[in-house]
Scaffold this active site. Structure first.
Site, PDB file in Angstrom:
ATOM      1  N   LYS A 104       0.775  -1.062  -0.087  1.00  0.00           N
ATOM      2  CA  LYS A 104       0.201   0.143  -0.087  1.00  0.00           C
ATOM      3  C   LYS A 104       0.813   1.184   0.013  1.00  0.00           C
ATOM      4  O   LYS A 104       1.595   1.440   0.785  1.00  0.00           O
ATOM      5  CB  LYS A 104      -1.059   0.131   1.140  1.00  0.00           C
ATOM      6  N   ARG A 111     -10.843  10.088   2.029  1.00  0.00           N
ATOM      7  CA  ARG A 111     -10.477  10.742   3.580  1.00  0.00           C
ATOM      8  C   ARG A 111     -11.670  11.644   3.691  1.00  0.00           C
ATOM      9  O   ARG A 111     -12.080  11.816   4.715  1.00  0.00           O
ATOM     10  CB  ARG A 111      -9.144  11.451   3.609  1.00  0.00           C
ATOM     11  N   LYS A 132      -2.366  -1.425  -3.595  1.00  0.00           N
ATOM     12  CA  LYS A 132      -3.308  -0.147  -3.597  1.00  0.00           C
ATOM     13  C   LYS A 132      -2.350   0.965  -3.587  1.00  0.00           C
ATOM     14  O   LYS A 132      -1.359   0.778  -3.054  1.00  0.00           O
ATOM     15  CB  LYS A 132      -3.999  -0.250  -2.402  1.00  0.00           C
TER      16      LYS A 132
END
Ligand code: PBG
Length: 333
Positions: A204, A214, A258
């Site tokens: 990640k 977010r 990711k």
């Protein structure tokens, strides 16, 4: 892989196989199916059924009832699994993210409600502290404003046990602390959750493409600094291999790369190095790019969805977590 050198033009005309729909279908190498999809859902602990996420047009935060409806919709469409990401009322946040450990909290209640209403759907849940902390970081902060790896591990282990007790199928740690997969796996074994799967966010990267997410979970506005001391540097690929190897040794069942599209080389490298189930996350910023461009009339949304999801399969992914899962499943029906 054996490489057969083709004979020259005009004996070889690459366009012959492409000339008709039937021959293109017949000679296609990779296929995207509904079985490849995990639907990323943002859930919120308020009354309001759906709250639009500004930075993710078409994505709403769902309350518990709407989340259950979405699970039924996913089942009816043939989507194998959901991945849950919570937005928590700010009054429940604190320094350490202790609400993440609340066995009667919102997240375990959503897991229970979905598993009760739609037992046949796979439920994955994010393990990390960022939706629950006042500073928006995935871990616990020490006096020097650093994210304390080992103090965080204790929290993640307890958060995982709470989710396992609620009946989650897949624990998905997205925090990037060292040693968390091993610590969680040991605790699951010790508490009798032997069948609970772990999908590790193994590779990640610290990415600007998480911005819309977010906003969606409410961690962006409060986030202090960046996450570069725990998420990976985008200049690295050997490090992705080390991270993945460690997570597999520690007991991960599925590994993840990711973000997705800017990291297809990592998807390819991880999947071809380890030959283990590899999932990729088409994240919020990737979703936003496609939505904005298609709303402006510059991209055909449905084609962009299928092309990007197919590119993940071509790179070697076994499955894709995506906010487009519902639309993709409709298109593939
Ligand atoms: C962090 C977490 C992130 C995402 C899911 N869990 C990234 C971050 O905030 O650093 C990103 C998902 C997305 O962008 O769609 N625990």
């Amino acid at each position: 892989m054996t490489q057969i050198v083709p004979s020259k033009y005009p004996l070889t005309r690459m366009r012959r196989n492409r000339q008709a729909d039937w021959s293109r279908r017949l000679t296609r190498e990779t296929y995207l199916t509904k079985d490849d999809l995990v639907w990323a859902l943002i859930v919120h602990d308020g009354e309001e059924p759906r709250i639009p996420v500004t930075a993710m047009p078409g994505v709403d935060r769902l309350n518990l009832d709407e989340a259950v409806k979405a699970a039924k919709r996913a089942r009816d469409l043939g989507i194998p699994a959901l991945a849950l990401f919570p937005h928590i009322d700010p009054s429940r946040k604190d320094d350490t993210g202790s609400e993440a450990l609340n066995a009667n909290g919102f997240v375990p209640s959503v897991i229970r409600a979905i598993k009760e209403a739609v037992p046949e759907i796979g439920v994955m849940c994010d393990v990390a502290l960022d939706p629950f902390t006042t500073h928006g970081h995935d871990g616990v902060m020490n006096e020097k404003n650093k994210i304390d790896n080992d103090a965080t591990l204790n929290m993640l282990v307890q958060q995982s046990l709470v989710q396992a007790a609620a009946g989650v199928d897949v624990i998905a740690p997205s925090d990037m602390m060292d040693g968390r997969i091993g610590a969680i796996r040991e605790a699951l074994e010790a508490h009798g959750y032997k069948d609970t799967m772990i999908m590790s966010y193994s590779a990640k990267y610290a990415s600007c493409f998480y911005g819309p997410y977010r906003e969606a979970v409410g961690s962006g506005a409060v986030l202090t600094g960046d996450k570069k001391t725990y998420q990976m540097d985008y200049g690295n690929t050997d490090e992705a291999i080390r991270e993945t190897a460690l997570d597999l040794q520690e007991g991960a069942d599925i590994v993840m790369v990711k973000p997705g599209l800017p990291y297809l080389d990592i998807v390819y490298r991880v999947s071809s190095t380890f030959n283990v189930p590899t999932i990729v996350f088409q994240i919020s910023g990737e979703y936003g790019q496609i939505m904005l461009a298609s709303e402006a009339g510059w991209l055909d949304r449905d084609k962009a969805i299928l092309e990007t999801l197919s590119s993940f399969k071509r790179a070697g992914a076994d499955g894709i977590v995506t906010y487009f899962a519902e639309r993709a499943a409709e298109l593939l029906s």
